[in-house]
Design a protein around this motif. Structure first.
Motif, PDB file in Angstrom:
ATOM      1  N   ASP A 167      -6.102   0.906   6.873  1.00  0.00           N
ATOM      2  CA  ASP A 167      -6.441   1.727   5.664  1.00  0.00           C
ATOM      3  C   ASP A 167      -5.013   1.397   4.414  1.00  0.00           C
ATOM      4  O   ASP A 167      -5.492   1.523   3.491  1.00  0.00           O
ATOM      5  N   VAL A 168      -3.922   1.283   5.158  1.00  0.00           N
ATOM      6  CA  VAL A 168      -2.879   1.043   4.428  1.00  0.00           C
ATOM      7  C   VAL A 168      -2.933  -0.225   3.398  1.00  0.00           C
ATOM      8  O   VAL A 168      -2.561  -0.432   2.340  1.00  0.00           O
ATOM      9  N   MET A 169      -3.239  -1.350   4.404  1.00  0.00           N
ATOM     10  CA  MET A 169      -3.612  -2.607   3.713  1.00  0.00           C
ATOM     11  C   MET A 169      -4.813  -2.603   2.628  1.00  0.00           C
ATOM     12  O   MET A 169      -4.865  -3.137   1.646  1.00  0.00           O
ATOM     13  N   SER A 170      -5.850  -1.710   3.018  1.00  0.00           N
ATOM     14  CA  SER A 170      -6.729  -1.305   1.818  1.00  0.00           C
ATOM     15  C   SER A 170      -6.058  -0.910   0.690  1.00  0.00           C
ATOM     16  O   SER A 170      -6.739  -1.292  -0.480  1.00  0.00           O
ATOM     17  N   ASP A 171      -5.238   0.025   0.707  1.00  0.00           N
ATOM     18  CA  ASP A 171      -4.769   0.774  -0.097  1.00  0.00           C
ATOM     19  C   ASP A 171      -3.819  -0.366  -1.269  1.00  0.00           C
ATOM     20  O   ASP A 171      -3.938  -0.231  -2.280  1.00  0.00           O
ATOM     21  N   ALA A 172      -3.556  -1.398  -0.535  1.00  0.00           N
ATOM     22  CA  ALA A 172      -2.527  -2.265  -1.201  1.00  0.00           C
ATOM     23  C   ALA A 172      -3.690  -3.109  -2.120  1.00  0.00           C
ATOM     24  O   ALA A 172      -3.189  -3.350  -3.383  1.00  0.00           O
ATOM     25  N   GLU A 173      -4.927  -3.261  -1.617  1.00  0.00           N
ATOM     26  CA  GLU A 173      -6.024  -4.078  -2.619  1.00  0.00           C
ATOM     27  C   GLU A 173      -6.338  -3.352  -3.503  1.00  0.00           C
ATOM     28  O   GLU A 173      -6.593  -3.658  -4.960  1.00  0.00           O
ATOM     29  N   ARG A 174      -6.424  -1.957  -3.429  1.00  0.00           N
ATOM     30  CA  ARG A 174      -6.835  -0.902  -3.945  1.00  0.00           C
ATOM     31  C   ARG A 174      -5.869  -0.996  -5.220  1.00  0.00           C
ATOM     32  O   ARG A 174      -6.444  -0.852  -6.326  1.00  0.00           O
TER      33      ARG A 174
ATOM     34  N   GLY B 224       0.992  -1.243   0.030  1.00  0.00           N
ATOM     35  CA  GLY B 224       0.100  -0.181   0.087  1.00  0.00           C
ATOM     36  C   GLY B 224       0.849   1.335  -0.096  1.00  0.00           C
ATOM     37  O   GLY B 224       0.309   2.595  -0.104  1.00  0.00           O
ATOM     38  N   GLY B 225       2.183   1.145   0.160  1.00  0.00           N
ATOM     39  CA  GLY B 225       3.008   2.175   0.109  1.00  0.00           C
ATOM     40  C   GLY B 225       3.531   2.770  -1.264  1.00  0.00           C
ATOM     41  O   GLY B 225       3.181   1.950  -2.085  1.00  0.00           O
TER      42      GLY B 225
ATOM     43  N   ARG C 213      -2.760  10.621  -5.983  1.00  0.00           N
ATOM     44  CA  ARG C 213      -1.784  11.509  -5.271  1.00  0.00           C
ATOM     45  C   ARG C 213      -1.806  11.371  -3.923  1.00  0.00           C
ATOM     46  O   ARG C 213      -0.863  11.445  -3.218  1.00  0.00           O
ATOM     47  N   ASP C 214      -2.964  10.733  -3.247  1.00  0.00           N
ATOM     48  CA  ASP C 214      -3.019  10.249  -1.967  1.00  0.00           C
ATOM     49  C   ASP C 214      -1.981   9.169  -1.420  1.00  0.00           C
ATOM     50  O   ASP C 214      -1.617   9.261  -0.456  1.00  0.00           O
ATOM     51  N   LEU C 215      -1.822   8.251  -2.622  1.00  0.00           N
ATOM     52  CA  LEU C 215      -0.712   7.281  -2.340  1.00  0.00           C
ATOM     53  C   LEU C 215       0.722   7.872  -2.524  1.00  0.00           C
ATOM     54  O   LEU C 215       1.463   7.381  -2.059  1.00  0.00           O
ATOM     55  N   VAL C 216       0.740   8.645  -3.388  1.00  0.00           N
ATOM     56  CA  VAL C 216       2.223   9.501  -3.815  1.00  0.00           C
ATOM     57  C   VAL C 216       2.619  10.060  -2.514  1.00  0.00           C
ATOM     58  O   VAL C 216       3.791   9.876  -2.195  1.00  0.00           O
ATOM     59  N   MET C 217       1.813  10.746  -1.761  1.00  0.00           N
ATOM     60  CA  MET C 217       2.070  11.466  -0.557  1.00  0.00           C
ATOM     61  C   MET C 217       2.119  10.954   0.673  1.00  0.00           C
ATOM     62  O   MET C 217       2.112  11.520   1.749  1.00  0.00           O
ATOM     63  N   GLN C 218       1.672   9.485   0.613  1.00  0.00           N
ATOM     64  CA  GLN C 218       1.386   8.869   1.968  1.00  0.00           C
ATOM     65  C   GLN C 218       2.617   8.829   2.856  1.00  0.00           C
ATOM     66  O   GLN C 218       3.782   8.593   2.412  1.00  0.00           O
ATOM     67  N   GLU C 219       2.174   8.852   4.050  1.00  0.00           N
ATOM     68  CA  GLU C 219       3.469   8.809   5.039  1.00  0.00           C
ATOM     69  C   GLU C 219       4.051   7.324   4.948  1.00  0.00           C
ATOM     70  O   GLU C 219       3.590   6.489   5.254  1.00  0.00           O
ATOM     71  N   PRO C 220       5.456   7.511   4.768  1.00  0.00           N
ATOM     72  CA  PRO C 220       6.235   6.136   4.531  1.00  0.00           C
ATOM     73  C   PRO C 220       5.955   5.311   5.936  1.00  0.00           C
ATOM     74  O   PRO C 220       6.621   5.887   6.872  1.00  0.00           O
TER      75      PRO C 220
END
Length: 279
Positions: free
Chosen positions: A88-95, A55-56, A199-206
Motif C-alpha cells: 500500500d505504501v509503494m502504491s502511495d509512492a506511485e500515486r 510513499g512516506g 491528509r492520509d499521506l500527511v498522517m501516515q505512520e512513518p
C-alpha cells in the motif's frame, strides 16, 4: 487545545511542545525551500533532479516542493520496492508521481539485494544489516539515474532524523542536498498539509521500510512529537536535562534516550575521520 485544521497534524491532543509555524512562516519556508532546490540544480549546471519516492510524508513533501521549483519535467521519481515493503505504501509512492504528473520508474530491488545476501550469506539473517542493504541499493540506483540524466539527487531527510541518526550511513543520506533538512517532523507534516498533500499521506505512520512491520516510533522508542520537542528544547535549545523534563513534562528516560541517539550518531553527521597531518 482548540481544534483547528492545522492541529490535525499533531500526533496527540497534547504534545510536549507545539512547533508549528505561523501562516507567514509556512509560506516563507515554502518559498525558501523552492528557491533552494532551484539554486542547487542551477549551481550544478544540471538538467533537473532525481528523487526516491517511498510513499512516506518526507519524500512526498519533497516531491511537491521540487515540482514547484523545477516543473514536472524537472523531477524524475524512482520507486524502489523490496519484499519487505508494504504494498500500500509503494502504491502511495506511485500515486504521488501520478498526482504531480512527473516521470517515474518502478525498480524492484529485491533481486539486487539477494545478490548481496548470496555473496555473504552469513549476514543475510541480520535484520539491520539486510535492511541497510535495501537502503544503500536505493542510493546507488538514485545516482545511477542521476548520472545518466545529468541530474542531482534530492534527499528527504528532516531535522529529527538527522539529529537522532535515524538514517543509514551512505544510504538515504547519500544525496546532494536535503531540502527539508531543517524541519522537525511536526513541521514537515504541517508544511505538507499547507501545500496540499492529502491528509492520509500527511498522517501516515512513518517507516524506513527496512523490514516487515518496521516503524520509526517503535525503533526509536518514542513518537516524533516527543523527539521533536526534546531536540528543540535540549539539544538545539540548550536547556539542561532537568529543565527539559520540567518544561516538557516528559520522563527523564525520554530525554536520556534522545540524547543517547544524538551522541551515538555523531559520526553520521561528520566527514569520515583521518589522522592529523604531520607537517
Amino acid at each position: 487545545m482548540s481544534q483547528t485544521s492545522e492541529q490535525s497534524v499533531l500526533l496527540s491532543d497534547d504534545p510536549p511542545l507545539d512547533l508549528r509555524l505561523s501562516e507567514a512562516e509556512l509560506e516563507a519556508t515554502r518559498e525558501r525551500i523552492v528557491s533552494f532546490v532551484r539554486d542547487v540544480v542551477d549551481d550544478a549546471g544540471a538538467e533537473g533532479a532525481v528523487l526516491g519516492l517511498s510513499g512516506g510524508i518526507d519524500s512526498t513533501l519533497t516531491a511537491h516542493l521540487a515540482v514547484e521549483a523545477l516543473g514536472e519535467e524537472g523531477l524524475h521519481g524512482i520507486t524502489m520496492p523490496s519484499s519487505v515493503n508494504d504494498a500500500d505504501v509503494m502504491s502511495d509512492a506511485e500515486r504521488v508521481a501520478h498526482d504531480l504528473g512527473i516521470e517515474y520508474d518502478v525498480v524492484e530491488i529485491q533481486p539486487i539485494a539477494e545478490a548481496f545476501f548470496d555473496a555473504f550469506p552469513e549476514a543475510a539473517d541480520d535484520r539491520t544489516a539486510a535492511g541497510n542493504v535495501y537502503v544503500r541499493t536505493r542510493a546507488v540506483l538514485n545516482y545511477f539515474v542521476a548520472n545518466a540524466e545529468d541530474r542531482v539527487v534530492l534527499g528527504t531527510g528532516n531535522r529529527a532524523e538527522a539529529m537522532t541518526g535515524y538514517f543509514t550511513k551512505y544510504g538515504d543520506q547519500a544525496v546532494d542536498c536535503n531540502p527539508i533538512g531543517n524541519l522537525y517532523k511536526q513541521q514537515v507534516r504541517q508544511l505538507a498539509a499547507h501545500v496540499g498533500v492529502p491528509r492520509d499521506l500527511v498522517m501516515q505512520e512513518p517507516t524506513a521500510g527496512m523490514w516487515e512491520g518496521q516503524t520509526d516510533a517503535a525503533e526509536m522508542g518514542l513518537d516524533y512529537d516527543t523527539v521533536d520537542a526534546i531536540l528543540a528544547v535540549h539539544v538545539d535549545g540548550g536547556l539542561s536535562r532537568a529543565a527539559t523534563v520540567r518544561e516538557l513534562d516528559v520522563p527523564q528516560a525520554a530525554v536520556d534516550r534522545v540524547v543517547d541517539l544524538y551522541e551515538r550518531s555523531a559520526h553520521k553527521r561528520a566527514m569520515p575521520p583521518a589522522p592529523e597531518r604531520d607537517l
